[in-house]
Design an enzyme around this catalytic site. Sequence first.
Site, PDB file in Angstrom:
ATOM      1  CE1 TYR A 118      -3.691   2.567   1.104  1.00 22.00           C
ATOM      2  CE2 TYR A 118      -1.821   3.576   2.216  1.00 22.00           C
ATOM      3  CZ  TYR A 118      -3.109   3.652   1.730  1.00 22.00           C
ATOM      4  OH  TYR A 118      -3.806   4.823   1.862  1.00 22.00           O
ATOM      5  CD  GLU A 178      -6.148   4.717  -0.707  1.00 23.65           C
ATOM      6  OE1 GLU A 178      -7.190   4.450  -1.322  1.00 23.65           O
ATOM      7  OE2 GLU A 178      -6.095   4.849   0.525  1.00 23.65           O
TER       8      GLU A 178
END
Length: 419
Positions: free
Chosen positions: A141, A229
């Site tokens: 991530y 993101e």
Amino acid sequence: MKIPLAICYKAFEIVDLDKFFQQMNIHEYQGKEILKSFGVAVQEGIVADTVEQAVEAAKKMKTDYNSDWVVIKAQIHAGGRGKGGGVKLAKNLDEVKERATAILGMQLVTPQTGPEGKKVNKILVAQDVYYPGASETKEFYVSVLLNRANGRNIIMYSTEGGMDIEEVAEHTPHLIFKEEIDPKVGLQGFQARKIAFNLGLSGQAFKEMVKFVSALYKAYDSTDSAMFEINPVLKTSDDKIIAVDAKVDLDENALFRHPDYAAMRDKLEEDPTDVEASESNLNYVKLDGNVGCMVNGAGLAMATMDIIKIAGGEPANFLDVGGTANAQTVKAGFNIILKDPNVKAILINIFGGIVRCDRVAQGVIDAYKEIGDVPVPIICRLQGTNAVEAKKLIDDSGLKVFSAIALKDAADLVTKVLA
Ligand code: GDP
Ligand code: MN
């Protein structure tokens, strides 16, 4: 919208300021286009509106990227698509057809859409980057966002990327690392290396991650974005580091500098009231209270929300009709405010500096008559050039509009109509 720093004190307490930093979302495929233009490696794909296009796209993925398998990915402005059945692997053209038929047009419900879901109008036919059979892939991530509290950018990253990142954040927050970046200095080489190291990488993958993070930060910074993101960032079995997903929030206030990004707006994904407001050139932010307000100038709008609060109400919205309000803008403003069923009264607070108060008054009267029966009381406070004439116009109109010149009188009227 500019944020007024003067005069307002209560408004800052009652209004979630994040609502004023308006962001424009874009689709995954558009986010990936931007990323690519900054040299970030991405999972390649072709966007499609129809099943036929999807099949053609899958054929092209085969010739261009030697991708036998593809993933069909619903393009909506919400995450969690995988969990809702909006991301499906297809191993041959029949499956492409089947999956594309199922996903296109579906009402996709994900943990982020709310129970009503979102209609899927586009799909991305993407190369399968998890190379069939390979077990050496790893999902990370990585996101870049702005920390408004200290005016710095943050890179958040974790070894625990993938569809369960929310649970990771909740139950094992220590597995999410943060690296703060001074926007004046930018991301330093040692920071990028620290990130790659903390992600447990070495050798080629380490180098690739350093490159990835540096290019990602550059993309975020150069596009004036509020957030990039990437979840998952994938280490492929041959040690490439690529963006498999892209959630991008562009800062609406900076869009004038990026007309090509502004053109990425997908109105079908946005709240219809917001679209209507922006088409009428109104700065509109919906809030949760019961008094609608229509004001010219952002500073006056903030002060007006203070007045409403002091008078015992709660603002239902922030609405700045701009410096040149006329009958048309007033009407557009009315229509937008009246869409909100919580509105029990409307306070119009206009300062006639450039615009003449009697013109605005006539605009209010015309708009009122055109709409017909406005179901809630209206308090109209017009101050400035021709204020007295304006009050007389309204008082003589016979409509259910309460007029005031002084702010205090307007506040008292709000209290009275809410009682
Ligand atoms: P999100 O659920 O909206 O965040 O959509 P993502 O683009 O992140 O995709 C969800 C999940 O689908 C990912 O976490 C992957 O596990 C899976 N996925 C995405 N691309 C591929 C692919 O190319 N091949 C395979 N096998 N799985 C994929
Ligand atoms: Mn994702």
